[in-house]
Write a protein that holds these residues in place. Structure first.
Motif, short mmCIF file in Angstrom:
data_model
loop_
_atom_site.label_atom_id
_atom_site.label_comp_id
_atom_site.label_asym_id
_atom_site.label_seq_id
_atom_site.Cartn_x
_atom_site.Cartn_y
_atom_site.Cartn_z
N ALA A 3 0.82 -1.21 0.00
CA ALA A 3 0.00 0.00 0.00
C ALA A 3 0.86 1.26 0.00
CB ALA A 3 -0.93 0.00 1.20
N SER A 4 2.05 1.21 0.59
CA SER A 4 2.90 2.39 0.65
C SER A 4 3.51 2.73 -0.71
CB SER A 4 4.00 2.20 1.68
OG SER A 4 4.84 1.14 1.28
N ARG A 5 3.59 1.79 -1.62
CA ARG A 5 4.20 2.03 -2.93
C ARG A 5 3.16 2.27 -4.02
NH1 ARG A 5 9.48 -0.94 -4.27
NH2 ARG A 5 9.21 0.68 -5.78
N ARG A 6 1.92 2.32 -3.64
CA ARG A 6 0.85 2.51 -4.61
C ARG A 6 0.89 3.93 -5.17
NH1 ARG A 6 -4.46 0.11 -2.60
NH2 ARG A 6 -3.27 -1.74 -3.00
N ILE A 7 0.74 4.05 -6.48
CA ILE A 7 0.76 5.35 -7.15
C ILE A 7 -0.67 5.88 -7.21
CG2 ILE A 7 1.27 6.53 -9.31
CD1 ILE A 7 3.37 4.35 -9.84
N PRO A 8 -0.88 7.10 -6.73
CA PRO A 8 -2.24 7.65 -6.77
C PRO A 8 -2.68 7.92 -8.20
CG PRO A 8 -0.70 9.31 -6.01
CD PRO A 8 0.06 8.03 -6.14
N ARG A 9 -3.96 7.75 -8.45
CA ARG A 9 -4.52 8.01 -9.78
C ARG A 9 -4.64 9.50 -9.99
NH1 ARG A 9 -8.51 3.59 -11.89
NH2 ARG A 9 -8.05 4.91 -13.65
N ARG A 10 -4.35 9.94 -11.21
CA ARG A 10 -4.46 11.35 -11.56
C ARG A 10 -5.36 11.47 -12.79
NH1 ARG A 10 1.54 13.59 -11.85
NH2 ARG A 10 1.47 12.27 -13.67
N GLY A 11 -6.00 12.59 -12.90
CA GLY A 11 -6.87 12.84 -14.04
C GLY A 11 -6.06 13.21 -15.27
N ALA A 12 -6.76 13.30 -16.39
CA ALA A 12 -6.12 13.61 -17.67
C ALA A 12 -5.46 14.98 -17.64
CB ALA A 12 -7.14 13.53 -18.80
N ALA A 13 -6.07 15.94 -16.99
CA ALA A 13 -5.50 17.29 -16.94
C ALA A 13 -4.17 17.29 -16.18
CB ALA A 13 -6.48 18.25 -16.28
N ALA A 14 -4.09 16.53 -15.11
CA ALA A 14 -2.85 16.47 -14.33
C ALA A 14 -1.75 15.74 -15.11
CB ALA A 14 -3.09 15.78 -13.00
N VAL A 15 -2.12 14.73 -15.85
CA VAL A 15 -1.14 13.95 -16.62
C VAL A 15 -0.62 14.76 -17.80
CG1 VAL A 15 -0.85 11.91 -18.07
CG2 VAL A 15 -2.10 11.74 -15.92
N LEU A 16 -1.47 15.51 -18.45
CA LEU A 16 -1.09 16.22 -19.67
C LEU A 16 -0.65 17.66 -19.45
CD1 LEU A 16 -3.90 14.90 -22.02
CD2 LEU A 16 -1.53 14.16 -21.89
N ALA A 17 -0.61 18.13 -18.21
CA ALA A 17 -0.25 19.53 -17.94
C ALA A 17 1.19 19.83 -18.34
CB ALA A 17 -0.48 19.85 -16.48
N MET A 18 2.13 19.00 -17.94
CA MET A 18 3.54 19.26 -18.25
C MET A 18 3.83 19.12 -19.75
SD MET A 18 6.36 20.33 -17.10
CE MET A 18 6.11 20.24 -15.36
N PRO A 19 3.36 18.06 -20.44
CA PRO A 19 3.59 18.02 -21.89
C PRO A 19 2.97 19.20 -22.63
CG PRO A 19 2.97 15.85 -21.11
CD PRO A 19 2.79 16.79 -19.96
N ALA A 20 1.81 19.65 -22.20
CA ALA A 20 1.17 20.79 -22.85
C ALA A 20 1.99 22.06 -22.63
CB ALA A 20 -0.24 20.98 -22.32
N MET A 21 2.54 22.22 -21.43
CA MET A 21 3.37 23.38 -21.15
C MET A 21 4.65 23.36 -22.00
SD MET A 21 6.19 24.76 -19.26
CE MET A 21 6.73 23.34 -18.38
N LEU A 22 5.23 22.18 -22.17
CA LEU A 22 6.44 22.07 -22.98
C LEU A 22 6.16 22.33 -24.46
CD1 LEU A 22 8.17 19.02 -21.29
CD2 LEU A 22 8.82 21.43 -21.15
N VAL A 23 5.00 21.90 -24.94
CA VAL A 23 4.62 22.17 -26.34
C VAL A 23 4.43 23.67 -26.54
CG1 VAL A 23 2.71 21.94 -27.98
CG2 VAL A 23 3.62 19.93 -26.83
#
Length: 63
Positions: A3-23
């Motif tokens: 349970a301590s190594r579980r990765i929290p789920r993120r929405g599409a906006a959180a996942v795509l924020a950095m690539p969109a900023m770089l574009v």
């Protein structure tokens, strides 16, 4: 997986924020580099270096 190594789920906006900023930074760097002389060329170089710097940072953190 524990349970301590579980990765929290993120929405599409959180996942795509950095690539969109770089574009957007790359696009702004390309436009600035093509349309300006002097300081806009320096700003364009910095904006175009951002994706490379982010790649190197994530690659070095992974090792």
């Amino acid at each position: 997986m524990t349970a301590s190594r579980r990765i929290p789920r993120r929405g599409a906006a959180a996942v795509l924020a950095m690539p969109a900023m770089l574009v957007l930074a790359s696009l702004a760097g390309l436009i600035l580099g093509l349309t300006g002389d002097g300081w806009p060329d320096i700003a364009a170089s910095l904006l175009l270096a951002l994706p490379i710097l982010f790649f190197l940072r994530s690659w070095l953190r992974r090792s």
